[in-house]
Design an enzyme around this catalytic site. Structure first.
Site, PDB file in Angstrom:
ATOM      1  N   GLU B  29      43.059  35.716  35.582  1.00 56.27           N
ATOM      2  CA  GLU B  29      42.969  34.253  35.582  1.00 56.27           C
ATOM      3  C   GLU B  29      43.449  33.704  34.241  1.00 56.27           C
ATOM      4  OE1 GLU B  29      38.802  34.017  36.479  1.00 56.27           O
ATOM      5  OE2 GLU B  29      39.142  35.072  38.367  1.00 56.27           O
ATOM      6  N   LEU B  58      41.296  32.260  41.229  1.00 57.02           N
ATOM      7  CA  LEU B  58      39.965  32.680  40.785  1.00 57.02           C
ATOM      8  C   LEU B  58      39.387  33.636  41.834  1.00 57.02           C
ATOM      9  CD1 LEU B  58      37.420  30.077  39.357  1.00 57.02           C
ATOM     10  CD2 LEU B  58      36.804  32.345  40.159  1.00 57.02           C
ATOM     11  N   GLU B  60      38.220  37.583  41.732  1.00 61.21           N
ATOM     12  CA  GLU B  60      38.073  38.905  41.110  1.00 61.21           C
ATOM     13  C   GLU B  60      38.316  40.039  42.088  1.00 61.21           C
ATOM     14  OE1 GLU B  60      36.318  36.295  40.324  1.00 61.21           O
ATOM     15  OE2 GLU B  60      36.589  36.175  38.165  1.00 61.21           O
ATOM     16  N   GLN B  82      38.026  37.428  33.019  1.00 61.45           N
ATOM     17  CA  GLN B  82      37.947  36.392  31.978  1.00 61.45           C
ATOM     18  C   GLN B  82      36.762  36.673  31.045  1.00 61.45           C
ATOM     19  OE1 GLN B  82      37.966  31.881  32.870  1.00 61.45           O
ATOM     20  NE2 GLN B  82      40.034  32.597  32.503  1.00 61.45           N
ATOM     21  N   PHE B  83      35.676  37.113  31.614  1.00 62.15           N
ATOM     22  CA  PHE B  83      34.548  37.669  30.863  1.00 62.15           C
ATOM     23  C   PHE B  83      34.095  38.917  31.630  1.00 62.15           C
ATOM     24  CE2 PHE B  83      34.627  33.458  29.172  1.00 62.15           C
ATOM     25  CZ  PHE B  83      34.033  33.511  27.920  1.00 62.15           C
ATOM     26  N   ALA B  84      33.598  39.895  30.896  1.00 59.92           N
ATOM     27  CA  ALA B  84      33.154  41.131  31.545  1.00 59.92           C
ATOM     28  C   ALA B  84      32.123  40.837  32.630  1.00 59.92           C
ATOM     29  CB  ALA B  84      32.542  42.082  30.517  1.00 59.92           C
ATOM     30  N   ASP B  85      31.338  39.792  32.407  1.00 65.63           N
ATOM     31  CA  ASP B  85      30.285  39.430  33.359  1.00 65.63           C
ATOM     32  C   ASP B  85      30.821  39.265  34.782  1.00 65.63           C
ATOM     33  OD1 ASP B  85      27.997  38.303  31.200  1.00 65.63           O
ATOM     34  OD2 ASP B  85      30.071  38.159  30.553  1.00 65.63           O
ATOM     35  N   PHE B  86      32.052  38.772  34.888  1.00 66.00           N
ATOM     36  CA  PHE B  86      32.582  38.470  36.215  1.00 66.00           C
ATOM     37  C   PHE B  86      33.006  39.711  36.985  1.00 66.00           C
ATOM     38  CE2 PHE B  86      33.501  34.461  33.789  1.00 66.00           C
ATOM     39  CZ  PHE B  86      32.370  33.816  34.263  1.00 66.00           C
ATOM     40  N   HIS B 127      27.848  35.170  29.927  1.00 68.13           N
ATOM     41  CA  HIS B 127      29.049  35.331  29.095  1.00 68.13           C
ATOM     42  C   HIS B 127      28.757  36.261  27.925  1.00 68.13           C
ATOM     43  CE1 HIS B 127      30.216  31.669  31.270  1.00 68.13           C
ATOM     44  NE2 HIS B 127      31.449  31.876  30.892  1.00 68.13           N
TER      45      HIS B 127
HETATM   46  C1  LIG Z   1      33.698  34.363  39.344  1.00 71.46           C
HETATM   47  C2  LIG Z   1      34.159  33.642  38.139  1.00 71.46           C
HETATM   48  N1  LIG Z   1      35.293  34.027  37.541  1.00 71.46           N
HETATM   49  C3  LIG Z   1      35.739  33.404  36.429  1.00 71.46           C
HETATM   50  C4  LIG Z   1      35.046  32.382  35.877  1.00 71.46           C
HETATM   51  C5  LIG Z   1      35.522  31.712  34.579  1.00 71.46           C
HETATM   52  N2  LIG Z   1      35.799  30.311  34.823  1.00 71.46           N
HETATM   53  C6  LIG Z   1      34.904  29.355  34.520  1.00 71.46           C
HETATM   54  S1  LIG Z   1      35.355  27.853  35.094  1.00 71.46           S
HETATM   55  C7  LIG Z   1      36.827  28.468  35.667  1.00 71.46           C
HETATM   56  C8  LIG Z   1      37.766  27.563  36.368  1.00 71.46           C
HETATM   57  C9  LIG Z   1      37.078  26.945  37.537  1.00 71.46           C
HETATM   58  O1  LIG Z   1      37.951  26.102  38.201  1.00 71.46           O
HETATM   59  P1  LIG Z   1      37.429  25.127  39.329  1.00 71.46           P
HETATM   60  O2  LIG Z   1      36.717  25.917  40.366  1.00 71.46           O
HETATM   61  O3  LIG Z   1      38.577  24.322  39.779  1.00 71.46           O
HETATM   62  O4  LIG Z   1      36.337  24.256  38.607  1.00 71.46           O
HETATM   63  P2  LIG Z   1      36.546  23.220  37.401  1.00 71.46           P
HETATM   64  O5  LIG Z   1      36.158  23.960  36.155  1.00 71.46           O
HETATM   65  O6  LIG Z   1      37.957  22.807  37.393  1.00 71.46           O
HETATM   66  O7  LIG Z   1      35.617  22.122  37.717  1.00 71.46           O
HETATM   67  C10 LIG Z   1      36.922  29.823  35.433  1.00 71.46           C
HETATM   68  C11 LIG Z   1      38.067  30.674  35.817  1.00 71.46           C
HETATM   69  C12 LIG Z   1      33.852  32.007  36.522  1.00 71.46           C
HETATM   70  N3  LIG Z   1      33.084  31.025  36.057  1.00 71.46           N
HETATM   71  N4  LIG Z   1      33.446  32.652  37.640  1.00 71.46           N
END
Ligand SMILES: Cc1ncc(C[n+]2csc(CCOP(=O)(O)OP(=O)(O)O)c2C)c(N)n1
Ligand SMILES: Cc1ncc(C[n+]2csc(CCOP(=O)(O)OP(=O)(O)O)c2C)c(N)n1
Ligand SMILES: [Mg+2]
Ligand SMILES: [Mg+2]
Lengths: 347, 324, 347, 324
Positions: B29, B58, B60, B82-86, B127
């Site tokens: 991502e 998005l 995984e 993006q973070f190991a947590d995911f 995170h």
């Molecule tokens: C499963 C997962 N993978 C990666 C992330 C890291 N991350 C946080 S917000 C984001 C983008 C989210 O996009 P969207 O769903 O459109 O929501 P927005 O932030 O635009 O409101 C990402 C990739 C996450 N929170 N959860």
């Protein structure tokens, strides 16, 4: 984008246009017989106590599996499932290896490490399923991604059941394939049951193929008992993908003609449903077609049947001669070494 | 040699691998134009093009499952979480598909999953995690946890070269904090070989990742009191350098196993249990473990400080051990 | 089933029909101001180093959040996300608790255990998000399932971003909700970016709402800067769900007017895009509407603004007076005991 | 008292809980008309109706995530995984949502996930696993592994009553093989209390699940040689009865930790490490571990036999220990 419902195949002419000559047509017949033969004998082996664990068949799905397998090009790849013995057979897996697999012998593609139809021969472009359905869809989309990256004119085919279509893996794979227009075909073996679960408890739309529109590609429903119609639709989808046209979802509608696995008597399936679909046995249907449209003679048919029988008899003997794996080898094979990578299929 | 931060060393390794091997590509991502959440792949898309630096949705599961498929077709995917947590969202694909495929069917899955992990900056429960122990328990996965820029570079090259699924845990709290001399050319650091980060004979601390630095600071404290502590950086958990750990135990007779992940069932338990089983006679004191308490990683600074083992905590533990 | 694109709201009459009186209309305005105020002050606190970790806002999404929050009934529940401060505000969370949450204080809803907008007050029918997106969708569908099982006339609202729509969780939740016709509304905050990822790399169709058809329910796209249109569509969907009509997917189209989080300058968003959407600032747009259609006077407006300012000033003071959590309490709270279950929201 | 098989005891507990508490309901794949893959809920849909015995789509995430949501609304969901192996598909929902929710926000998640686990009948790599250790490492989840019909019943009642997420591992190889006298009325068995399955003073075997029976058979063998082995059935891993284990060590001075899951990073490591740390002085021999080797569960009978610890393997290990 509405789902297309594919017409049945009527004439020899039609099939010729789709690229099959008479030899191919007989080959398809042979593959279907071998497929059913393997599974019928497997059933007997199971009852004889020669197959450990459980036992699954794809009875009713032979046409769908062989049809798609036939449509794949020599360098195409796929991840067939537990109803798709016909794909393995069509791509050329030797039946004795299937029996050896069933019986947990060294000669099976997984050398006794895994069982039943959890197997594939990578050299034939097929990659082994896992139980967790439909985990192989994201994997197949990754294969298609590799082709796209390298510019290969190859296509990846990923199978899934109408039940497993409910899982997130199906969604992530289709969305990714749609976004990146990957050279991929999604084949849904819709046999109307997921174990004991009827379609209306698995999904709330008419066709699984309706989903394709949510991913920006085409969906088509085909009668999965009509091997030639399946072939035609799969071929169309595969060649479209090869030409850069992106994915297609091909839904093959059949009925699972037995229980989920050998232990299941399918009491929950209405009898009339079985009766109704018995009239559409894929092999009988195709035999009739061959007789009517491709001049299949009794002699020819008898010869094919006899060849298949011999093949399976020999296969059984050969499988039975294959040793059980040596427990001393158990711990060696968890990690690959560099040499394991230098195989032709790993290209 | 060039001075590099830990994160620069990671970028550098990745760039070199991509230059020398066309089969290597990145997916994840925001790895493209944005260069990844931590900018590890900044500028890569310009150099390698959009089909070797692939921004995914998005997803995984599609990332790790897709990497698996691409690897089966002969490519060498490096997936970024993006973070190991995911990685919890791709757990199934790692343990069910990637880990077991070679054993079952002898088709190797050479993938690397990069995992920015660890806490120390109020990242909160999602995170900051260090999920390496969960994976180290699954046969078929390799687990790498570099602590220095040199190792970060060499271990990433090894990971990409390795024919197996490799989880590469890069500790976020080391990214810009830790610098070191790093060879400019490509090199590999072998898996399964611990590094003596600090020498000592009175006790040995077995650890990895950011805790290597915490342990070293603690050892410097102890040195003032005349206690010389060895700091053994495991570098990889699967495989782990049992021989070197047992040698440390033999020599020092006292051992502290230290990690940032939670205590119960953490990989420290495996190391401690192995020592107890195989070096029982060499021990002058119980094998001690120091780790995070069994809670999620808390957000608020005073809680997080109480959660992550601090230099003082290690000092206290080592004093106790020394006094046994 | 084609996606419906909702009309903007034009007249006072229309809103009255949808169930809002003038007091409600001013309440909505107040909620939007508080929402933006909280996030603007949060930004300052962050720059002052008073907020540890990261910091996210929903600038541009105030109308979407407040609109849906207003449409929810008192016993409805939901799982708002990081752009949905307006939902918390509308449901009545006290702003000081939000600031306390930001600053990691005992007074925040998570008592310093979690940070930024990972919070909710269960007594107000809201349940705390996790980072992993969109994991709360299956959870919300489980809430709706509970209502269905008990026959409660309650509705669960689940939020997700257009980026997170790619994950399997979204699919499993929607499919399950569709199959079981659960009383649920899926709200997509489509702000056109997922971190740095544009929509065409997240999904290959025109609207996220197009997906609803794949799950057998209705999808509607609404201008997320028009608070009254959002309210009307959310209300319609919620009441439909309450009456047994099953789920709806409501997609609120906005632009994320800042970076993904405070560290991100959004260099990858075309400037024109920001300029274009700046003309649709939800608060200004609504203020103008109130002036034109609901006789909002300058005095009235000034009074509201002043009240909000006072509220936020007091909130900041109160938050700042809240202590940091005591490290000695860290280990106690992992497992619940029986008494923790006897809370009104747990019904 | 009635004689019941292990699986009957599970059905019985579930039925009694559903009768006494309207909030309890079941969800999972094929749990309705079919009664679940192992028929635990056969006939339940007739008794409790289709909205308390819910056939779900093939969606482990929706099942566990949905259970979490229903629990938040005051219900007491009991989710069934068709096989424990498939819980990998819901890993994220357990570790990310259910495990951490109470710590973060103080809303309890009283869910039970039933997990038919374990090997011994050629189920192969995906129908034989014992994934309890992976979960025991995650703070916030409780882990239950009954070995007898009595405990199966009482622990399931406790699990449903518990205000936390509980993973209930029911061993498939015990389902119809193990019978016992089970009280007909409802009762609970507390978590965190080990059971002395067999008494003995010469060594103690710490184990759970199907291995309790393997260990007991081995102990009977040893008894013929005059060696009396205690078999401690842990019954629950989170919480685990450390006090009772340490007491066993104190009394016997020799301990074997035994489990069916793979060795490296298995929960046996935690127990062994704890013993090494807290009962160091009581030990007359190294803490020994016996577990499956670090491979996937193989399908073919000779391989599976080599994989799962057998009575002979335990006998050999105990002899070695006795001779130390
Ligand atoms: C499963 C997962 N993978 C990666 C992330 C890291 N991350 C946080 S917000 C984001 C983008 C989210 O996009 P969207 O769903 O459109 O929501 P927005 O932030 O635009 O409101 C990402 C990739 C996450 N929170 N959860
Ligand atoms: C993730 C997962 N959950 C549960 C199962 C157990 N299971 C095996 S086959 C099956 C039904 C599959 O139905 P469908 O996808 O329609 O395929 P079919 O067997 O009908 O071909 C189930 C539930 C599984 N294999 N994978
Ligand atoms: Mg099916
Ligand atoms: Mg977005």
């Amino acid at each position: 984008m509405a789902v297309r419902e594919a017409e049945p195949v009527g004439s020899l002419q039609e099939v010729k246009e789709a690229g099959l000559d008479r030899e191919d047509l007989l080959g398809i017949y042979r593959s279907m017989l071998i497929t059913r033969g393997i599974e019928e004998r497997g059933h007997i082996l199971y009852k004889q106590g020669k197959i450990p664990g459980s036992f699954y068949t794809g009875r009713g799905n032979e046409a769908a599996a062989v049809g798609v397998g036939t449509a794949m090009g020599p360098n195409d790849v796929g991840t067939p499932l537990h109803r798709d013995m016909g794909v393995h057979v069509t791509r050329g897996v030797e039946p004795w290896r299937v029996f050896a697999q069933y019986m947990g012998r060294e000669g099976g593609p997984t050398r006794g490490r895994d069982g039943n139809v959890h197997m594939a021969v990578a050299e034939l472009g097929l990659h082994t399923m896992v139980s967790h359905l439909p985990a192989m869809l994201p994997v197949a989309s990754g294969m298609a991604l590799a082709f796209k990256i390298r510019g290969d004119r190859r296509v990846a085919v990923g199978w899934f059941g109408e039940g497993a279509a409910a899982r997130g893996d199906a969604h992530e794979a289709m969305n990714f394939a749609g976004v990146r227009q990957l050279p991929m075909v999604f084949v849904c073996d819709n046999n109307q049951w997921a174990y004991s679960t009827p379609t209306y408890l698995s999904y709330p739309v008419e066709h699984i193929a309706d989903r394709a529109a949510a991913y920006g590609f085409e969906g088509v429903v085909v009668d999965g008992t009509d091997v030639l119609a399946v072939y035609r639709e799969a071929k169309r989808a595969i060649e479209k993908a090869r030409e850069g046209g992106g994915p297609t979802l091909v839904e093959c509608l059949t009925l699972r003609m037995e229980g989920h696995a050998v232990h299941d008597d399918a009491f929950y399936v209405p009898k009339e449903m079985f009766e109704q679909w018995a009239a559409y046995d894929p092999i009988e249907r195709y035999r009739t077609w061959l007789q009517n449209h491709a001049e299949l003679s009794d002699d020819e048919e008898n010869e094919i049947t006899a060849t298949v029988k011999r093949l399976l008899n020999d296969a059984l003997d050969r499988a039975d001669a294959s040793p059980l794996p040596d427990p001393a080898t158990l711990e060696g094979g968890v990690f690959a070494s560099q040499e394991d990578l230098d195989t032709p299929h790993h290209k | 040699m060039a001075e590099m931060t830990y994160i620069q060393a990671i970028s550098d390794a990745l760039r070199l691998e991509m230059r020398r091997d066309q089969r290597v590509f990145i997916l994840g991502e925001d790895v493209g134009v944005y260069g990844g959440a931590f900018k590890v792949s900044l500028g890569f898309q310009e150099e390698f093009g959009p089909w070797r630096v692939i921004d995914t949705p998005l997803s995984e599961t599609a990332i790790v499952g897709g990497a698996t498929g691409a690897a089966l077709m002969g490519l060498r995917p490096v997936a970024e979480m993006q973070f190991a947590d995911f990685i919890s969202c791709a757990w199934d694909h790692l343990v069910t598909v990637a880990a077991k495929q070679f054993f079952r069917t002898r088709t190797p899955i050479p993938i690397v999953v990069r995992l920015p992990s660890g806490g120390g900056f109020s990242g909160g429960p999602f995170h900051s995690q260090n999920p390496e122990s969960s994976f180290a328990h699954i046969p078929g996965l390799k687990v790498v946890c570099p602590a220095t820029p040199q190792d970060a570079k060499g271990l990433l090259a090894s990971a990409i070269e390795d024919p197996n699924p490799v989880l590469y845990f890069e500790h976020k709290h080391l990214y810009r904090r830790i610098k070191g001399e790093v060879p400019e050319e490509r090199y590999t650091v072998p898996f399964g070989s611990a590094n003596v980060h600090r020498e000592g004979d009175d006790a040995t601390v077995v650890t990895w990742g950011a805790m290597v630095h915490t342990a070293t600071e603690a050892a410097e404290e102890l040195a003032k009191e005349g206690v010389e502590v060895e700091v053994l950086d495991m570098r990889t958990l699967v495989p782990w350098d049992k021989a070197r750990v047992l040698e440390g135990v033999r020599r020092c007779s006292k051992v502290l196993v230290l990690h940032e992940d939670t205590r119960t069932g953490g990989f420290g338990a495996e190391i401690a249990a192995t020592i107890a089983e195989e070096a029982f006679e060499d021990l002058d004191a119980p094998v001690m473990r120091l780790a995070a308490p069994d809670t999620p990683v808390p957000f608020s600074p005073p809680l997080e400080k109480a959660y992550i083992p601090q230099v003082e905590d290690v000092v206290t533990a080592l004093r106790e051990l020394a006094a046994y």
